[in-house]
Design an enzyme around this catalytic site. Structure first.
Site, PDB file in Angstrom:
ATOM      1  N   ASP A  35     -27.205  12.340  32.423  1.00 36.13           N
ATOM      2  CA  ASP A  35     -26.741  13.665  32.831  1.00 36.13           C
ATOM      3  C   ASP A  35     -25.913  13.613  34.102  1.00 36.13           C
ATOM      4  O   ASP A  35     -24.777  14.109  34.150  1.00 36.13           O
ATOM      5  CB  ASP A  35     -27.933  14.605  33.042  1.00 36.13           C
ATOM      6  CG  ASP A  35     -28.680  14.898  31.749  1.00 36.13           C
ATOM      7  OD1 ASP A  35     -28.032  14.965  30.698  1.00 36.13           O
ATOM      8  OD2 ASP A  35     -29.910  15.050  31.804  1.00 36.13           O
ATOM      9  N   ARG A  52     -39.863  17.326  42.641  1.00 33.96           N
ATOM     10  CA  ARG A  52     -38.764  18.279  42.762  1.00 33.96           C
ATOM     11  C   ARG A  52     -38.718  19.057  44.081  1.00 33.96           C
ATOM     12  O   ARG A  52     -37.628  19.291  44.617  1.00 33.96           O
ATOM     13  CB  ARG A  52     -38.781  19.257  41.574  1.00 33.96           C
ATOM     14  CG  ARG A  52     -38.547  18.602  40.213  1.00 33.96           C
ATOM     15  CD  ARG A  52     -37.413  17.598  40.250  1.00 33.96           C
ATOM     16  NE  ARG A  52     -37.063  17.074  38.939  1.00 33.96           N
ATOM     17  CZ  ARG A  52     -36.891  15.790  38.678  1.00 33.96           C
ATOM     18  NH1 ARG A  52     -37.088  14.906  39.639  1.00 33.96           N
ATOM     19  NH2 ARG A  52     -36.530  15.395  37.479  1.00 33.96           N
ATOM     20  N   ASP A  77     -37.000  21.955  35.380  1.00 36.12           N
ATOM     21  CA  ASP A  77     -36.452  21.414  36.619  1.00 36.12           C
ATOM     22  C   ASP A  77     -35.360  22.280  37.230  1.00 36.12           C
ATOM     23  O   ASP A  77     -35.189  22.308  38.448  1.00 36.12           O
ATOM     24  CB  ASP A  77     -35.920  19.989  36.390  1.00 36.12           C
ATOM     25  CG  ASP A  77     -37.038  18.963  36.364  1.00 36.12           C
ATOM     26  OD1 ASP A  77     -38.137  19.281  36.837  1.00 36.12           O
ATOM     27  OD2 ASP A  77     -36.805  17.846  35.866  1.00 36.12           O
ATOM     28  N   SER A 125     -35.153  10.904  27.024  1.00 33.23           N
ATOM     29  CA  SER A 125     -35.021  11.568  28.313  1.00 33.23           C
ATOM     30  C   SER A 125     -36.218  11.156  29.153  1.00 33.23           C
ATOM     31  O   SER A 125     -37.366  11.456  28.797  1.00 33.23           O
ATOM     32  CB  SER A 125     -34.988  13.092  28.139  1.00 33.23           C
ATOM     33  OG  SER A 125     -34.937  13.733  29.393  1.00 33.23           O
TER      34      SER A 125
END
Length: 406
Positions: free
Chosen positions: A18, A98, A127, A179
């Site tokens: 990504d 995060r 996320d 992923s």
């Protein structure tokens, strides 16, 4: 979003599919802005290798690597261990990283005079919320670019097509295109064959598991560990004092070698859909288990039961991106108070995916062998009769009412 006036963008950069594709896409679609790639080192180890070369080759002006391991462990993971936060059996590995990454992105963007912050989280996932709430907390008003909510790319396969057309170097192939998210605490796997919930995960396929081995391939002899805690925080491993991040690192190796901490779950995402993931959390699973064992003898019944209820709310806050919130801070304060006597050592045996209690001790233990023994003790059993009579009085009154004898 207006695309003019965006001259400098700070990008949350992992070097994965990504974020690698996002660099040329931003340059094509936002009038060639300067891209400052920022990677938070949260313990992903070898994934940081060659990161600067790939970022620069793809079009970033520079790469900033921020060491966030101890901040993540000390400020986020330990408070979560203390309260026992689990989201539907998930030990929150991605969600733990995060908040500190989002905070650092905001700090760097302000320091660099950036016009926007970009991230590679999809519009389907959690996320995007976690990153953006942290950014809003520390850089309110900062523009946020989320390409997955803008571009015409519809799948990871199309991302690979775009990468190949733009000479973007990748470390994956179409066949290994899970992923994944990795940090010191865990590794997640999503996508490909896992999207069909009828498929068994390929635990024994070489390269699928990275932090662990399948329990079927684990040794036939158990491994033994002793973990020391002070006020609910891990402080030692097998008698050796060390910082918490080092304890996690060592437990990852021991636990991974013994097939500990592999789960396959379908969880409820914040955005409303169910998602299947396979998670490897060897060291974290051991720490949670050991902490729960020690709390059984150091925390009183009422506090323990309330803490178990609040742990669900705490986990929801983390999962839903609200780490930087007054409620989370208040719950952390409660956990600190509840765990102030959770000091001692826990011995465990690790065997083919199982964690087996092997004894524990604490200078603040509430466990009294004298009181609970089946042998002779100081406890006067005759006192139980009066207690039961009073405890059962409402039941007796209810029965008399129904019999018309009141």
């Amino acid at each position: 979003m207006k695309k003019d006036g965006i001259k400098k963008v700070v990008l949350a950069y992992s070097g994965g599919l990504d974020t690698s594709v996002i660099i040329p896409w931003l340059k094509e679609n936002y009038d060639d802005p300067e891209i400052i790639a920022v990677s938070g080192n949260v313990g992903q180890a070898d994934e940081l290798e060659g990161l600067e070369e790939r970022a620069l080759k793809t079009g970033a002006s520079k790469l900033i690597v921020a060491d966030l391991v101890d901040e993540m462990v000390d400020d986020v993971i330990i408070p979560s261990i203390k309260i026992g936060a689990k989201y539907e059996k998930y030990l929150l590995g991605t969600a733990f990283a995060r908040p500190v990454i989002g905070k650092k992105l905001a700090e760097i963007a302000l320091a660099e005079g950036a016009d926007a912050i970009a991230h590679g989280a999809t519009g389907k996932g959690n996320d995007q919320v976690r990153f953006e709430l942290a950014i809003k907390r520390f850089a309110p008003g900062m523009k946020i670019i989320a390409p997955w909510r803008e571009w015409d790319i519809k799948s990871r396969e199309e991302e690979i097509d775009y990468a190949e057309a733009h000479n973007v170097p990748l470390k994956i192939s179409r066949e290994t295109n899970y992923s994944k998210d990795k940090n010191l605490w865990h590794l997640s796997h999503e996508g490909l064959d896992l999207e069909d919930i009828n498929n068994e995960p390929q635990y024994d396929k070489p390269g699928f598991l990275e932090m662990s081995v399948s329990p079927m391939q684990a040794p036939d002899v158990p491994a033994e560990v002793t973990i020391g805690f002070e006020a609910g925080a891990p402080v030692s491993l097998n008698g050796e004092k060390m910082k918490a991040s080092k304890i996690i690192e060592k437990l990852n190796k021991i636990g991974g070698d013994n097939g500990i901490g592999i789960i396959d779950i379908v969880e409820n995402r914040l955005v409303g859909m169910k998602d299947r993931g396979v998670y490897e959390t060897p060291g974290g699973t051991i720490l949670y288990f050991a902490h729960e064992q020690l709390e059984m003898i150091t925390v009183d019944k009422d506090t323990l039961h309330v803490k178990e209820k609040l742990a669900v709310d705490f986990a929801d806050l983390i999962y839903n991106g609200k780490w930087y919130s007054p409620l989370r801070e208040a719950l952390s304060a409660f956990a600190d108070e509840a765990d102030k006597y959770t000091t001692g050592e826990v011995k465990l045996k690790l065997y083919k995916g199982n964690i087996i209690p092997a004894g524990m001790s604490s200078p603040y233990s509430l466990y009294s062998e004298n009181l609970v023994t089946f042998g002779e003790s100081d406890y006067d059993q005759a006192q139980a009769e009066g207690f039961i009579n009073l405890w059962g009085l409402p039941t007796v009154v209810q029965a008399l009412r129904e019999q018309g004898k009141l």
